[in-house]
Design a protein around this motif. Structure first.
Motif, short mmCIF file in Angstrom:
data_model
loop_
_atom_site.label_atom_id
_atom_site.label_comp_id
_atom_site.label_asym_id
_atom_site.label_seq_id
_atom_site.Cartn_x
_atom_site.Cartn_y
_atom_site.Cartn_z
N ALA A 223 0.80 -1.18 0.01
CA ALA A 223 -0.18 0.05 0.07
C ALA A 223 0.90 1.37 -0.13
O ALA A 223 0.51 2.11 -0.65
N ALA A 224 2.19 1.14 0.67
CA ALA A 224 3.03 2.35 0.83
C ALA A 224 3.29 2.83 -0.71
O ALA A 224 3.54 3.99 -1.16
N ASP A 225 3.65 1.56 -1.57
CA ASP A 225 4.13 1.89 -2.81
C ASP A 225 3.02 2.59 -3.64
O ASP A 225 3.32 3.51 -4.56
N VAL A 226 1.92 2.12 -3.67
CA VAL A 226 0.55 2.75 -4.29
C VAL A 226 0.60 4.30 -3.90
O VAL A 226 0.49 4.91 -4.61
N VAL A 227 0.90 4.49 -2.56
CA VAL A 227 0.75 5.82 -1.92
C VAL A 227 1.86 6.61 -2.56
O VAL A 227 1.66 7.88 -2.81
N ALA A 228 3.00 6.23 -2.49
CA ALA A 228 4.24 6.79 -3.05
C ALA A 228 4.03 6.99 -4.67
O ALA A 228 4.68 8.12 -4.96
N SER A 229 3.32 6.11 -5.22
CA SER A 229 3.58 6.65 -6.84
C SER A 229 2.48 7.65 -7.27
O SER A 229 2.42 8.33 -7.84
N VAL A 230 1.17 7.66 -6.38
CA VAL A 230 0.20 8.45 -6.34
C VAL A 230 0.86 9.98 -5.98
O VAL A 230 0.77 10.86 -6.93
N ALA A 231 1.75 10.05 -4.96
CA ALA A 231 2.19 11.38 -4.47
C ALA A 231 3.50 11.89 -5.65
O ALA A 231 3.50 12.98 -5.75
N ALA A 232 4.01 10.70 -6.35
CA ALA A 232 5.02 11.13 -7.38
C ALA A 232 4.32 11.88 -8.46
O ALA A 232 4.90 12.66 -8.97
N ASN A 233 2.96 11.26 -8.93
CA ASN A 233 2.50 11.83 -10.12
C ASN A 233 1.79 12.91 -9.83
O ASN A 233 1.34 13.62 -10.87
N GLU A 234 1.68 13.43 -8.80
CA GLU A 234 1.36 14.99 -8.19
C GLU A 234 2.01 16.12 -8.85
O GLU A 234 3.28 16.29 -8.95
#
Length: 173
Positions: A162-173
């Motif tokens: 789940a942390a990887d999903v959160v990090a990938s969403v944050a990176a696409n911001e």
């Protein structure tokens, strides 16, 4: 898409108008993260449903094979029983084991065959070998074992933290 911040973020924005932009960004990131996690969960659930269907298919195939063999064996035994009754009615000698099988199947049929056979007069009576010699018992697979050891027919989704999903969403911001 116009984003409407959730209630806690709206309250913060009202209490701290200077941080409105930051709160909106956090709300958008949180919503994207939740959407990404929900999408991944649905992907996992779909895969688990596919696995359950495959499990049932293996189970049912093994059970159906056993039922088909049992039906085939029953039909063969019925043919043998009918042939034993026919032979007895013709006055032939049949092995005691075969007579016993006929009697176990239907005592009435056995009595009828013996009565008819006694009325038949033959010079030379035929003698037959047993239908039920040394038969092997079939060994079947356990349906549960077959289902649990069956090959998976499709590759599952990639498992991610789940942390990887959160990090990938944050990176696409």
């Amino acid at each position: 898409m116009l984003h409407i911040p959730s209630l806690p973020f709206r309250r913060r924005m009202e209490a701290h108008p200077e941080g409105k932009e930051q709160f909106e960004s956090e709300a958008a990131t949180l919503e994207l993260t939740l959407d990404a996690l929900k999408e991944k969960q649905e992907e996992y659930q779909d895969y688990l449903s596919d696995l359950a269907e495959q499990y049932c298919a293996y189970w049912n195939a093994t059970a159906a094979e056993q039922q088909a063999d049992a039906a085939e064996d029953y039909a063969v035994d019925m043919a043998k029983i009918m042939e034993v009754a026919r032979r007895i009615m013709r006055g032939a000698f049949v092995p005691a084991a075969d007579e016993k099988k006929l009697m176990e199947y239907s005592e009435e049929m056995y009595q009828t065959a013996k009565s008819v056979g006694a009325m038949v007069r033959r010079q030379k009576k035929e003698k037959y070998d047993s239908f039920w010699g040394d038969e092997e018992k079939k060994v079947y697979d356990d349906p549960r074992e077959a289902a649990e050891n069956g090959e998976v027919m499709s590759e599952g989704p990639q498992v991610v933290e789940a942390a990887d999903v959160v990090a990938s969403v944050a990176a696409n911001e």
